[in-house]
Motif scaffolding. Structure first.
Motif, PDB file in Angstrom:
ATOM      1  N   CYS A  21       1.898   0.690   9.483  1.00  0.00           N
ATOM      2  CA  CYS A  21       0.571   0.424   8.919  1.00  0.00           C
ATOM      3  C   CYS A  21       0.689   0.011   7.458  1.00  0.00           C
ATOM      4  O   CYS A  21       1.438   0.629   6.693  1.00  0.00           O
ATOM      5  N   PHE A  22      -0.060  -1.013   7.112  1.00  0.00           N
ATOM      6  CA  PHE A  22      -0.183  -1.444   5.724  1.00  0.00           C
ATOM      7  C   PHE A  22      -1.665  -1.347   5.361  1.00  0.00           C
ATOM      8  O   PHE A  22      -2.488  -2.095   5.878  1.00  0.00           O
ATOM      9  N   ALA A  23      -1.989  -0.418   4.474  1.00  0.00           N
ATOM     10  CA  ALA A  23      -3.395  -0.162   4.151  1.00  0.00           C
ATOM     11  C   ALA A  23      -3.935  -1.100   3.081  1.00  0.00           C
ATOM     12  O   ALA A  23      -5.134  -1.382   3.063  1.00  0.00           O
ATOM     13  N   THR A  24      -3.070  -1.585   2.198  1.00  0.00           N
ATOM     14  CA  THR A  24      -3.533  -2.449   1.099  1.00  0.00           C
ATOM     15  C   THR A  24      -2.609  -3.647   0.931  1.00  0.00           C
ATOM     16  O   THR A  24      -2.064  -3.876  -0.155  1.00  0.00           O
ATOM     17  N   PRO A  25      -2.379  -4.442   1.966  1.00  0.00           N
ATOM     18  CA  PRO A  25      -1.458  -5.578   1.819  1.00  0.00           C
ATOM     19  C   PRO A  25      -2.106  -6.707   1.014  1.00  0.00           C
ATOM     20  O   PRO A  25      -3.228  -7.121   1.313  1.00  0.00           O
ATOM     21  N   PRO A  26      -1.427  -7.231   0.002  1.00  0.00           N
ATOM     22  CA  PRO A  26      -1.981  -8.376  -0.729  1.00  0.00           C
ATOM     23  C   PRO A  26      -1.800  -9.661   0.068  1.00  0.00           C
ATOM     24  O   PRO A  26      -0.888  -9.770   0.893  1.00  0.00           O
ATOM     25  N   ALA A  31       4.287 -10.611   0.331  1.00  0.00           N
ATOM     26  CA  ALA A  31       3.866  -9.567   1.265  1.00  0.00           C
ATOM     27  C   ALA A  31       4.006 -10.047   2.703  1.00  0.00           C
ATOM     28  O   ALA A  31       4.434  -9.283   3.586  1.00  0.00           O
ATOM     29  N   PHE A  32       3.657 -11.300   2.977  1.00  0.00           N
ATOM     30  CA  PHE A  32       3.792 -11.841   4.324  1.00  0.00           C
ATOM     31  C   PHE A  32       5.261 -11.834   4.762  1.00  0.00           C
ATOM     32  O   PHE A  32       5.573 -11.514   5.912  1.00  0.00           O
ATOM     33  N   LYS A  33       6.146 -12.176   3.841  1.00  0.00           N
ATOM     34  CA  LYS A  33       7.579 -12.179   4.152  1.00  0.00           C
ATOM     35  C   LYS A  33       8.064 -10.772   4.489  1.00  0.00           C
ATOM     36  O   LYS A  33       8.835 -10.578   5.442  1.00  0.00           O
ATOM     37  N   THR A  34       7.602  -9.784   3.724  1.00  0.00           N
ATOM     38  CA  THR A  34       7.998  -8.397   3.987  1.00  0.00           C
ATOM     39  C   THR A  34       7.525  -7.948   5.361  1.00  0.00           C
ATOM     40  O   THR A  34       8.272  -7.303   6.114  1.00  0.00           O
ATOM     41  N   GLN A  59     -10.354 -11.160   2.498  1.00  0.00           N
ATOM     42  CA  GLN A  59      -8.945 -11.487   2.732  1.00  0.00           C
ATOM     43  C   GLN A  59      -8.670 -11.895   4.174  1.00  0.00           C
ATOM     44  O   GLN A  59      -7.557 -12.306   4.486  1.00  0.00           O
ATOM     45  N   LYS A  60      -9.638 -11.787   5.043  1.00  0.00           N
ATOM     46  CA  LYS A  60      -9.403 -11.975   6.470  1.00  0.00           C
ATOM     47  C   LYS A  60      -8.793 -13.340   6.787  1.00  0.00           C
ATOM     48  O   LYS A  60      -7.800 -13.430   7.519  1.00  0.00           O
ATOM     49  N   ASP A  61      -9.353 -14.399   6.247  1.00  0.00           N
ATOM     50  CA  ASP A  61      -8.878 -15.747   6.572  1.00  0.00           C
ATOM     51  C   ASP A  61      -7.434 -15.955   6.156  1.00  0.00           C
ATOM     52  O   ASP A  61      -6.691 -16.689   6.821  1.00  0.00           O
ATOM     53  N   ALA A  62      -7.002 -15.323   5.066  1.00  0.00           N
ATOM     54  CA  ALA A  62      -5.629 -15.497   4.601  1.00  0.00           C
ATOM     55  C   ALA A  62      -4.621 -14.867   5.547  1.00  0.00           C
ATOM     56  O   ALA A  62      -3.462 -15.301   5.618  1.00  0.00           O
ATOM     57  N   PHE A  63      -5.040 -13.836   6.304  1.00  0.00           N
ATOM     58  CA  PHE A  63      -4.114 -13.128   7.190  1.00  0.00           C
ATOM     59  C   PHE A  63      -4.114 -13.679   8.613  1.00  0.00           C
ATOM     60  O   PHE A  63      -3.273 -13.283   9.414  1.00  0.00           O
ATOM     61  N   ALA A 108       8.226  -0.958   1.004  1.00  0.00           N
ATOM     62  CA  ALA A 108       8.868  -1.307   2.269  1.00  0.00           C
ATOM     63  C   ALA A 108       9.985  -2.315   2.074  1.00  0.00           C
ATOM     64  O   ALA A 108      10.968  -2.329   2.824  1.00  0.00           O
ATOM     65  N   ALA A 109       9.854  -3.178   1.073  1.00  0.00           N
ATOM     66  CA  ALA A 109      10.891  -4.169   0.803  1.00  0.00           C
ATOM     67  C   ALA A 109      12.168  -3.524   0.269  1.00  0.00           C
ATOM     68  O   ALA A 109      13.248  -4.124   0.346  1.00  0.00           O
ATOM     69  N   HIS A 110      12.060  -2.301  -0.255  1.00  0.00           N
ATOM     70  CA  HIS A 110      13.227  -1.594  -0.804  1.00  0.00           C
ATOM     71  C   HIS A 110      13.680  -0.439   0.087  1.00  0.00           C
ATOM     72  O   HIS A 110      14.618   0.272  -0.259  1.00  0.00           O
ATOM     73  N   LEU A 111      13.007  -0.220   1.199  1.00  0.00           N
ATOM     74  CA  LEU A 111      13.328   0.892   2.090  1.00  0.00           C
ATOM     75  C   LEU A 111      14.062   0.405   3.330  1.00  0.00           C
ATOM     76  O   LEU A 111      13.775  -0.687   3.828  1.00  0.00           O
ATOM     77  N   ASP A 112      14.967   1.224   3.830  1.00  0.00           N
ATOM     78  CA  ASP A 112      15.544   0.992   5.147  1.00  0.00           C
ATOM     79  C   ASP A 112      14.570   1.586   6.155  1.00  0.00           C
ATOM     80  O   ASP A 112      14.610   2.774   6.455  1.00  0.00           O
ATOM     81  N   VAL A 113      13.672   0.745   6.643  1.00  0.00           N
ATOM     82  CA  VAL A 113      12.581   1.222   7.490  1.00  0.00           C
ATOM     83  C   VAL A 113      13.105   1.912   8.744  1.00  0.00           C
ATOM     84  O   VAL A 113      12.591   2.958   9.160  1.00  0.00           O
TER      85      VAL A 113
END
Length: 346
Positions: A21-26, A31-34, A59-63, A108-113
């Motif tokens: 879950c991403f609650a506040t994705p820009p 962010a899309f790449k991540t 932000q809906k249209d961008a996603f 998330a970009a710095h974590l081993d998910v």
């Protein structure tokens, strides 16, 4: 000739559904790449996974292109200005996975998910990532929050990552908490909710001591609000003591009138007013505090609809049943009934 990757022969896990879950994705390319990378890494290990995005209506249209590109992405639209902690609760309530990760995109970009999820699953605990070494300024600024958190019964440490991974059973307990917004960020100090620290390989360089001042002030306000029952209890006790002091003072005044033959002019009137004022303030404050405590106990938590719409619905349960060749009992019953009706018609 191109040789296939060894990972292509690795069997995916089919015994676990993962929700990220991403609650506040820009709405930017980074962010899309991540999100794409995390979805790809999960697909290497887990056969069934979903990605939940909670975005504001503008932000809906961008996603939408990302939703079409990445499979099993669920996009939830909320009103503009929806609180950060509230959006995390919305994402957690919509997740259906056996393992749930509520991630912050820059962390998330710095974590081993995969290791983060595996740590939460193996320890059957709430996995909280930390940065290891902490700067003195950050540690100094964290102490008021840590003290208030302990007083309120939460494991508060602003230096920890905001990302959290936990099994479904523990998530259900957190969501049933009186204050799930705070509990989902800082787990309650409860033996039923064990915590398993996870050492991140590296910190988030974009973070600074003053980057999230507004969010920390919001956290401070939430902690103080949650401490309301404790504060009201303290007020009730102090009001009771004030009432007793006023009554004792009034008794002393009466004793002085009976024993002392001659009192100074105005002494009786002045002291009587002081005693009456103390008794009145004590009784009235005690009544108000007890009344507010009663209202707080009677007030039910608001569970109203907070999601405006779900842009794309995915039938993940249907996908699981289809891929695993599982036939639902209701479908068998409906087919049997249809066959019996056909036979009766013949």
């Amino acid at each position: 000739m191109h040789e296939p990757s060894p990972k292509s022969f690795t069997k995916q896990r089919e015994d676990c559904v993962v929700s990220v879950c991403f609650a506040t994705p820009p709405d930017n390319d980074e962010a899309f790449k991540t999100i794409r990378e995390i979805a790809g890494r999960l697909d290497e290990v887990y056969r069934f996974r979903e990605v939940i995005l909670v975005v504001e209506d503008h932000q809906k249209d961008a996603f939408l292109p990302l939703v079409e590109e990445v499979a099993d992405v669920r996009l939830f639209v909320v009103r503009k200005g929806t609180e950060y902690y509230e959006r995390r609760v919305i994402a957690a309530e919509e997740a259906i996975g056996d393992l749930v990760l509520i991630a912050q995109e820059d962390e998330a970009a710095h974590l081993d998910v995969l290791a983060f999820l595996d740590h939460a699953e193996k320890s059957t605990a709430i996995a909280l990532a930390n940065r290891g070494a902490r700067r003195p300024l950050k540690a100094l600024m964290s102490w008021p929050f840590i003290a208030l958190g302990r007083l309120a019964g939460f494991t508060v440490n602003p230096s920890d990552f905001q990302s959290i991974a936990l099994p479904r059973t523990l998530l259900n307990q957190i969501l049933s908490h009186d204050e799930p917004r705070l509990a989902l960020r800082y787990p309650p100090r409860d033996p039923r909710l064990p915590i398993a620290p996870f050492k991140a390989a590296k910190g988030v360089s974009s973070r600074s001591a003053f980057k999230d001042v507004g969010r920390r002030m919001q956290l401070l306000q939430t902690l103080l609000v949650y401490l309301t029952p404790i504060i009201l209890s303290i007020v009730a006790i102090s009001s009771s003591l004030l009432t007793l002091v006023g009554l004792a003072y009034a008794a002393w005044i009466v004793g002085a009138v009976l024993v002392v033959e001659s009192l100074a002019p105005g002494w009786f009137t002045t002291n009587t007013m002081l005693a009456v004022s103390a008794i009145f303030m004590g009784v009235s404050t005690l009544g108000l505090s007890l009344g507010l405590q009663h209202l707080l106990r009677q007030q039910a938590r608001d569970r109203g609809e907070r999601v405006c719409e779900e842009v794309n619905r995915i039938d993940l349960f249907g996908k699981v049943a289809d891929d695993l060749n599982v036939e639902l009992e209701s479908e068998i019953w409906s087919r049997t009934s249809a066959t019996d009706q056909n036979r009766e018609g013949d």
